[in-house]
Design an enzyme around this catalytic site. Sequence first.
Site, PDB file in Angstrom:
ATOM      1  N   SER A  44       0.868  -1.195   0.000  1.00 54.80           N
ATOM      2  CA  SER A  44       0.000   0.000   0.000  1.00 54.80           C
ATOM      3  C   SER A  44       0.898   1.235   0.000  1.00 54.80           C
ATOM      4  O   SER A  44       2.029   1.188   0.520  1.00 54.80           O
ATOM      5  CB  SER A  44      -0.873   0.012   1.258  1.00 54.80           C
ATOM      6  OG  SER A  44      -1.455   1.289   1.444  1.00 54.80           O
ATOM      7  N   TYR A  81      -2.476  -0.700  10.356  1.00 54.13           N
ATOM      8  CA  TYR A  81      -2.602  -1.086   8.943  1.00 54.13           C
ATOM      9  C   TYR A  81      -1.336  -0.736   8.163  1.00 54.13           C
ATOM     10  O   TYR A  81      -0.776  -1.563   7.443  1.00 54.13           O
ATOM     11  CB  TYR A  81      -3.828  -0.429   8.302  1.00 54.13           C
ATOM     12  CG  TYR A  81      -3.949  -0.730   6.823  1.00 54.13           C
ATOM     13  CD1 TYR A  81      -4.459  -1.955   6.379  1.00 54.13           C
ATOM     14  CD2 TYR A  81      -3.526   0.182   5.858  1.00 54.13           C
ATOM     15  CE1 TYR A  81      -4.551  -2.246   5.025  1.00 54.13           C
ATOM     16  CE2 TYR A  81      -3.614  -0.101   4.501  1.00 54.13           C
ATOM     17  CZ  TYR A  81      -4.133  -1.316   4.090  1.00 54.13           C
ATOM     18  OH  TYR A  81      -4.212  -1.613   2.738  1.00 54.13           O
TER      19      TYR A  81
HETATM   20  N1  NAP Z   1      -8.520  -0.573  -2.040  1.00 52.44           N
HETATM   21  C1  NAP Z   1      -7.537   0.210  -1.613  1.00 52.44           C
HETATM   22  O1  NAP Z   1      -7.672   1.445  -1.511  1.00 52.44           O
HETATM   23  C2  NAP Z   1      -6.203  -0.402  -1.284  1.00 52.44           C
HETATM   24  C3  NAP Z   1      -5.104   0.459  -1.159  1.00 52.44           C
HETATM   25  C4  NAP Z   1      -3.861  -0.082  -0.839  1.00 52.44           C
HETATM   26  C5  NAP Z   1      -3.730  -1.447  -0.669  1.00 52.44           C
HETATM   27  N2  NAP Z   1      -4.820  -2.262  -0.794  1.00 52.44           N
HETATM   28  C6  NAP Z   1      -4.623  -3.701  -0.572  1.00 52.44           C
HETATM   29  O2  NAP Z   1      -5.152  -4.415  -1.666  1.00 52.44           O
HETATM   30  C7  NAP Z   1      -5.447  -5.746  -1.259  1.00 52.44           C
HETATM   31  C8  NAP Z   1      -6.799  -6.142  -1.806  1.00 52.44           C
HETATM   32  O3  NAP Z   1      -7.796  -5.382  -1.174  1.00 52.44           O
HETATM   33  P1  NAP Z   1      -9.041  -4.769  -1.956  1.00 52.44           P
HETATM   34  O4  NAP Z   1      -8.878  -3.302  -1.933  1.00 52.44           O
HETATM   35  O5  NAP Z   1      -9.249  -5.465  -3.242  1.00 52.44           O
HETATM   36  O6  NAP Z   1     -10.183  -5.082  -0.904  1.00 52.44           O
HETATM   37  P2  NAP Z   1     -11.431  -6.055  -0.911  1.00 52.44           P
HETATM   38  O7  NAP Z   1     -12.283  -5.816  -2.103  1.00 52.44           O
HETATM   39  O8  NAP Z   1     -12.034  -5.939   0.436  1.00 52.44           O
HETATM   40  O9  NAP Z   1     -10.765  -7.490  -1.084  1.00 52.44           O
HETATM   41  C9  NAP Z   1     -10.091  -8.136  -0.053  1.00 52.44           C
HETATM   42  C10 NAP Z   1      -9.918  -9.601  -0.422  1.00 52.44           C
HETATM   43  O10 NAP Z   1      -9.243 -10.253   0.664  1.00 52.44           O
HETATM   44  C11 NAP Z   1     -10.022 -11.390   1.059  1.00 52.44           C
HETATM   45  N3  NAP Z   1      -9.906 -11.610   2.485  1.00 52.44           N
HETATM   46  C12 NAP Z   1     -10.233 -10.747   3.502  1.00 52.44           C
HETATM   47  N4  NAP Z   1     -10.077 -11.339   4.685  1.00 52.44           N
HETATM   48  C13 NAP Z   1      -9.641 -12.605   4.434  1.00 52.44           C
HETATM   49  C14 NAP Z   1      -9.322 -13.726   5.234  1.00 52.44           C
HETATM   50  N5  NAP Z   1      -9.406 -13.665   6.580  1.00 52.44           N
HETATM   51  N6  NAP Z   1      -8.907 -14.864   4.640  1.00 52.44           N
HETATM   52  C15 NAP Z   1      -8.831 -14.943   3.289  1.00 52.44           C
HETATM   53  N7  NAP Z   1      -9.121 -13.925   2.464  1.00 52.44           N
HETATM   54  C16 NAP Z   1      -9.533 -12.773   3.039  1.00 52.44           C
HETATM   55  C17 NAP Z   1     -11.456 -11.046   0.690  1.00 52.44           C
HETATM   56  O11 NAP Z   1     -12.206 -12.223   0.434  1.00 52.44           O
HETATM   57  P3  NAP Z   1     -13.221 -12.949   1.436  1.00 52.44           P
HETATM   58  O12 NAP Z   1     -13.965 -11.910   2.206  1.00 52.44           O
HETATM   59  O13 NAP Z   1     -14.062 -13.772   0.509  1.00 52.44           O
HETATM   60  O14 NAP Z   1     -12.347 -13.800   2.302  1.00 52.44           O
HETATM   61  C18 NAP Z   1     -11.262 -10.298  -0.621  1.00 52.44           C
HETATM   62  O15 NAP Z   1     -11.169 -11.204  -1.682  1.00 52.44           O
HETATM   63  C19 NAP Z   1      -5.345  -5.753   0.265  1.00 52.44           C
HETATM   64  O16 NAP Z   1      -4.130  -6.360   0.657  1.00 52.44           O
HETATM   65  C20 NAP Z   1      -5.342  -4.274   0.625  1.00 52.44           C
HETATM   66  O17 NAP Z   1      -4.670  -4.027   1.833  1.00 52.44           O
HETATM   67  C21 NAP Z   1      -6.033  -1.771  -1.090  1.00 52.44           C
END
Ligand code: NAP
Length: 257
Positions: free
Chosen positions: A137, A150
């Site tokens: 991130s 975080y």
């Molecule tokens: N969106 C942003 O602004 C942003 C910015 C910087 C970094 N990121 C990073 O990008 C990555 C993806 O996040 P996203 O933004 O795409 O969010 P998201 O739509 O909430 O997706 C998160 C994914 O992680 C899975 N997950 C959550 N808890 C889990 C668990 N306990 N075990 C297994 N899988 C789990 C969820 O699936 P299930 O609920 O089905 O398990 C979902 O597929 C993360 O590492 C996040 O920190 C996001």
Amino acid sequence: MTTALITGASSGIGTVYARRLAARSHDLVLVARATDRLNKLAEELRTAHDVTIEVITADLTDTAQLNLVAERLRADPPIDILVNNAGAGLSGGFANANPVALENLLRLNSLAPTLLTAAVLGGMLKRGHGSIVNIASALAILPEYADGIYAATKSYVLTMSQSLNAEVGQQGIYVQAVLPAATRTEIYERSGGDISKVPDVMEVDDLVDAALIGFDRKELVTLPPVPEEADWNAFEQARMVLARGFMNAKPAERYRS
Ligand SMILES: NC(=O)c1ccc[n+]([C@@H]2O[C@H](COP(=O)([O-])OP(=O)(O)OC[C@H]3O[C@@H](n4cnc5c(N)ncnc54)[C@H](OP(=O)(O)O)[C@@H]3O)[C@@H](O)[C@H]2O)c1
């Protein structure tokens, strides 16, 4: 044919990685907790791209379930690309932090990518090739912008990627750390936030397409929203200036009186 394993493939960034990698003819292993969403995505991708898709339902905060994914990473057909993407946020700072929530965030955001990387690495090294993509991130280098742990979990992911690259980058293993800033996914709502209050949100398709251009260019660190590559290079150069400073056996003059 090569196979990619994507954690957190059931929504957001992970789903788009799955679509893009299937379109590039990779077979996939999709991992998350939401089996229905994974199965639906798997069906969509089999139909659209004639690729083989496995689904593993796993809560990566649970040691036994994490081990199931690690076992798949050591098994055949071999995994050529690991995308450590699953992650979550946690609202609230340290003051009112729930210890169990803190532990689970560390397990999901930091421990799971560590152990999954360790599981896949031996086979990749034996085969002489493989790619490990870690979704960190922008907060990894901007911890003042977020409460709680975080940002620390994500700076761990960045540092782990840099260490891994230093260790195995010359042995056929490509390591990429992706540093997204605000991206339109479910992560905000899931952690009690409100994305409509966040300025300058990138669309998730744009984020992953940019990250894949960084992947194709074999970048170690990919910063999709940052306009000037030179800014990151200057940041790295400043770090190397400090590195020279650390090479002193005696305390600096200012600490001697
Ligand atoms: N969106 C942003 O602004 C942003 C910015 C910087 C970094 N990121 C990073 O990008 C990555 C993806 O996040 P996203 O933004 O795409 O969010 P998201 O739509 O909430 O997706 C998160 C994914 O992680 C899975 N997950 C959550 N808890 C889990 C668990 N306990 N075990 C297994 N899988 C789990 C969820 O699936 P299930 O609920 O089905 O398990 C979902 O597929 C993360 O590492 C996040 O920190 C996001």
